[in-house]
Design a protein around this motif. Sequence first.
Motif, mmCIF file in Angstrom:
data_model
loop_
_atom_site.group_PDB
_atom_site.id
_atom_site.type_symbol
_atom_site.label_atom_id
_atom_site.label_comp_id
_atom_site.label_asym_id
_atom_site.label_seq_id
_atom_site.Cartn_x
_atom_site.Cartn_y
_atom_site.Cartn_z
ATOM 1 N N TRP A 1 7.888 2.602 1.439
ATOM 2 C CA TRP A 1 8.174 3.966 0.956
ATOM 3 C C TRP A 1 9.098 4.628 1.970
ATOM 4 O O TRP A 1 8.648 5.216 2.934
ATOM 5 C CB TRP A 1 6.864 4.745 0.802
ATOM 6 N N ARG A 2 10.382 4.519 1.696
ATOM 7 C CA ARG A 2 11.385 4.927 2.692
ATOM 8 C C ARG A 2 11.453 6.443 2.888
ATOM 9 O O ARG A 2 11.545 6.928 4.008
ATOM 10 C CB ARG A 2 12.752 4.392 2.279
ATOM 11 N N ASP A 3 11.456 7.224 1.787
ATOM 12 C CA ASP A 3 11.632 8.675 1.946
ATOM 13 C C ASP A 3 10.287 9.405 2.045
ATOM 14 O O ASP A 3 10.127 10.510 1.556
ATOM 15 C CB ASP A 3 12.500 9.236 0.821
ATOM 16 N N SER A 4 9.348 8.777 2.698
ATOM 17 C CA SER A 4 8.026 9.384 2.871
ATOM 18 C C SER A 4 8.047 10.413 4.009
ATOM 19 O O SER A 4 9.001 10.489 4.774
ATOM 20 C CB SER A 4 7.006 8.293 3.200
ATOM 21 N N VAL A 5 6.974 11.204 4.086
ATOM 22 C CA VAL A 5 6.781 12.118 5.221
ATOM 23 C C VAL A 5 5.589 11.578 6.008
ATOM 24 O O VAL A 5 4.507 11.377 5.448
ATOM 25 C CB VAL A 5 6.504 13.558 4.751
ATOM 26 N N LEU A 6 5.787 11.343 7.291
ATOM 27 C CA LEU A 6 4.766 10.655 8.088
ATOM 28 C C LEU A 6 4.270 11.495 9.253
ATOM 29 O O LEU A 6 4.997 12.329 9.789
ATOM 30 C CB LEU A 6 5.347 9.363 8.689
ATOM 31 N N LEU A 7 3.037 11.198 9.614
ATOM 32 C CA LEU A 7 2.542 11.670 10.908
ATOM 33 C C LEU A 7 1.956 10.436 11.597
ATOM 34 O O LEU A 7 0.806 10.068 11.359
ATOM 35 C CB LEU A 7 1.480 12.763 10.744
ATOM 36 N N PRO A 8 2.771 9.758 12.399
ATOM 37 C CA PRO A 8 2.283 8.521 13.025
ATOM 38 C C PRO A 8 1.490 8.804 14.294
ATOM 39 O O PRO A 8 1.946 9.534 15.166
ATOM 40 C CB PRO A 8 3.572 7.770 13.343
ATOM 41 N N LEU A 9 0.301 8.212 14.355
ATOM 42 C CA LEU A 9 -0.543 8.354 15.558
ATOM 43 C C LEU A 9 -0.655 6.992 16.228
ATOM 44 O O LEU A 9 -0.859 5.987 15.559
ATOM 45 C CB LEU A 9 -1.952 8.816 15.182
ATOM 46 N N SER A 10 -0.587 6.980 17.528
ATOM 47 C CA SER A 10 -0.506 5.718 18.261
ATOM 48 C C SER A 10 -1.864 5.034 18.445
ATOM 49 O O SER A 10 -2.855 5.662 18.783
ATOM 50 C CB SER A 10 0.110 5.989 19.627
ATOM 51 N N GLY B 1 0.834 -1.208 0.000
ATOM 52 C CA GLY B 1 0.000 0.000 0.000
ATOM 53 C C GLY B 1 0.862 1.249 0.000
ATOM 54 O O GLY B 1 0.544 2.236 -0.692
ATOM 55 N N ALA B 2 1.966 1.230 0.735
ATOM 56 C CA ALA B 2 2.877 2.385 0.772
ATOM 57 C C ALA B 2 3.471 2.615 -0.611
ATOM 58 O O ALA B 2 3.597 3.761 -1.068
ATOM 59 C CB ALA B 2 3.975 2.126 1.796
ATOM 60 N N ARG B 3 3.815 1.505 -1.272
ATOM 61 C CA ARG B 3 4.373 1.635 -2.635
ATOM 62 C C ARG B 3 3.334 2.266 -3.569
ATOM 63 O O ARG B 3 3.657 3.131 -4.385
ATOM 64 C CB ARG B 3 4.774 0.256 -3.173
ATOM 65 N N THR C 1 3.512 -0.635 12.460
ATOM 66 C CA THR C 1 2.775 -0.153 11.285
ATOM 67 C C THR C 1 3.621 0.870 10.526
ATOM 68 O O THR C 1 3.712 0.827 9.290
ATOM 69 C CB THR C 1 1.447 0.496 11.718
ATOM 70 N N SER C 2 4.239 1.786 11.265
ATOM 71 C CA SER C 2 5.099 2.787 10.620
ATOM 72 C C SER C 2 6.270 2.098 9.929
ATOM 73 O O SER C 2 6.659 2.458 8.822
ATOM 74 C CB SER C 2 5.626 3.783 11.652
ATOM 75 N N ARG C 3 6.833 1.081 10.608
ATOM 76 C CA ARG C 3 7.956 0.346 10.029
ATOM 77 C C ARG C 3 7.549 -0.308 8.709
ATOM 78 O O ARG C 3 8.280 -0.230 7.717
ATOM 79 C CB ARG C 3 8.432 -0.723 11.016
ATOM 80 N N ALA C 4 6.371 -0.936 8.692
ATOM 81 C CA ALA C 4 5.904 -1.601 7.466
ATOM 82 C C ALA C 4 5.727 -0.573 6.353
ATOM 83 O O ALA C 4 6.101 -0.822 5.197
ATOM 84 C CB ALA C 4 4.588 -2.325 7.738
ATOM 85 N N PHE C 5 5.201 0.592 6.699
ATOM 86 C CA PHE C 5 4.990 1.636 5.689
ATOM 87 C C PHE C 5 6.331 2.082 5.116
ATOM 88 O O PHE C 5 6.487 2.233 3.903
ATOM 89 C CB PHE C 5 4.250 2.824 6.311
ATOM 90 N N VAL C 6 7.302 2.261 5.990
ATOM 91 C CA VAL C 6 8.626 2.732 5.553
ATOM 92 C C VAL C 6 9.321 1.671 4.697
ATOM 93 O O VAL C 6 10.090 1.995 3.798
ATOM 94 C CB VAL C 6 9.473 3.134 6.785
ATOM 95 N N LYS C 7 9.017 0.404 4.941
ATOM 96 C CA LYS C 7 9.580 -0.653 4.084
ATOM 97 C C LYS C 7 9.088 -0.486 2.647
ATOM 98 O O LYS C 7 9.790 -0.816 1.707
ATOM 99 C CB LYS C 7 9.179 -2.039 4.611
#
Lengths: 327, 415
Positions: A120-129, A92-94, A112-118
């Motif tokens: 799309w590495r150079d993404s900009v994130l706002l992770p909510l817990s 999904g990130a890809r 979840t953030s880790r999976a997203f970064v796998k």
Amino acid sequence: MTVQTIGIVANPASGKDVRRLVARASVFDNREKCAIIRRALSGAINAGGYKFAFLDDSHNIAGGALLELGEDCEAERVPSLGTSSVLDTIQGARNLKEINPIATLILGGDGTSRAFVKGWRDSVLLPLSTGTNNVFPRMSEATVAGAALGVLAAGGVSLEEVAVPVKIIDVEIEGESPDLALIDAVVTRDKFIGSRALLDGDMINRILLTRAEPTAVGMTAVGGLIRPTPEDEDAGLHLTLGRTGKHQVHAPIAPGLYETLNVHKAEVTPFGKVVEFKGPCVLAFDGEREREIQVGQTVRMRVSRTGPSVLDVDKTMHLAASRKVFN
Amino acid sequence: MAQAKKKTAAKKAAAKKTATRSTKKSVVKKSATKKVAAKSTKKSVVKKSAAKKVAAKSTKKSVVKKPAAKKVAAKARKAPRTVAKKGASNKGPSNATLKAMHLKMLRIRRFEERAGKLMEDGKVPGALHLYVGQEAVASGVMQHLSNEDWITSTHRGHGHLVAKGGEFKPMFAELFGRSTGYCNGKGGSMHISNMDLGMLGANGIVGGGPPIAMGAAFSNQFKGNKNVSIAFFGDGASNEGSVHEAANMAALYKLPCVFVCENNGYGEYTPQADHQAIVDVADRASGYGMPGVICDGMDVMAVYEAAGEAIERARSGGGPTLLECKTYRYYDHVGIRGMGLTYRTDEEVEAWKKKDAINSFEKRLIQLGVMSRKQLDALDAAIGEELEEAIQYASDSPYPTPDQLLEDVYYVKGA
């Protein structure tokens, strides 16, 4: 100024693992996740953002929230693999990268953030817990977090002003695909991935941290109670554990679960320095057992600041206030 | 810090004392239970000896030579519960525990494959609901139980009984309707039970098991023992009032009960999305007032760890848990091919088969040096032999006679 798209990802699986039982962690049902997204969307729309691209999760959490907004926004559904596994978030990130949202709201835990970064590495994130053991996503009211995203999407602030690149651990595994961690990479004596959670301090051999925080819960707290290493320090912290240790640390390895760990050595690890070891072992990343390593298989890990960027909500909202974005 | 350590040490010492006390208690109780069991099962002992004679007749040849692998299989089956207590070892479950779980899974798989084939060949009366694909759930949960712990099963119940220690001979005899079966041939597939093993029965009523498991948990709490009961049910049953009522009462009285939902994605032929508005049955746990946990039901270690925590919590007075295992049945709702309905695609079935619990566990056991491929193959062959022997035994066994019609059943005299 064109209003930019905001990405939305919600992990249906977060907040439901075995830690509910052993670590007194809270249950986070999907209706609450849907409600959080609704509040974030409300914040974003009221700050001028109205274009959204959401990952089509298996539980329709984000889709369900957007449905209620009707004509107040433009929403694009991003397909996922539909496997109800971590692969959905990675792929999904890809897919989301092709739409290129200015920043993405991630609802879930560290994993979840880790999976997203796998994906799309150079993404900009706002992770909510939502999950447990969370260090990467901070607890923050979704309305305000959404507002920060809206301010950014509508051009009230620029990425250069409010997005900060974070540290990351790159993991090379001999003969297999590489991996990564955002907060901690842990080597355990387990034989299996099993229920994934790290619940027994006696099983841990070593811990490599991007940040060591005495105010957090999980592996980061173990290092944080010995030698705090903040996110803005250009180094990681490497702990080796044994039956006896120089430091006996009584740390919360999960919410409500304290264990005493014998830390033999705690070393500050400069960027680029390689931590190398051989299997058999199980590797855990960001609080979850992920990879089973064979006998003699070599693993190399190193910390750097080449991870994704994270949106600073405080800074964004203070800038928005000073620029009278809401006045 | 020093204080915290002292407290932990004091707690550990207290826990040790409690453990010693409770072990002593349970030894006394066990012998008492045995006496009761001896009294109440006099009849069945007689029947068993008759059954043994039949078995001896039909298996004279095979008694001559017992392959080594078979001995290993038999030994492992009879082995007591080998649960790694948290903190007892820093190496995780022992090799014996790993082998025992693998054996359970393989025995279920081979039993079900053979039973399914017999049904499709018209050799078994009635319908069989096969457990193939879901083996990790029964095996991971049952590894934590002894015969004093109770379970209730579903219409898909063979796997639960095999994992609880059920023997092939009386199981096949029951499926064939013979008097040497676990229920003297009167229960069949959907009502198979065995009190000695703590199996309160498969159940033809969807959602029928949880209230019975809750009642068993109530009796355990009332008696003050440390036994638990497990209610197995599916995603379809999770919509039944009986399940809600059982869960409510279990939570209210903090009963030593674990509700294990085997969510295989279908209520008979109906996809989950068409029978409930939620995807995770565990979400309902907070409504009952108990913890809800999800685990990968295709990974026996994931089930073993999660179930271990839930069962330990129930044993120690912490109350019930709703454990949802995401799993999949490879065969149709009934039999292997079923009625040929197209409610799911072949691609979906194949995708789940790639996560097969037995294949992945065997691969890891070989990697860890716990078992070799040769040993695994020998074990499989021994199970195959045992199955054929059991089928022969069941085929040779007599049907119950008409005068036994009213034995072992509840009925109103004169009605």
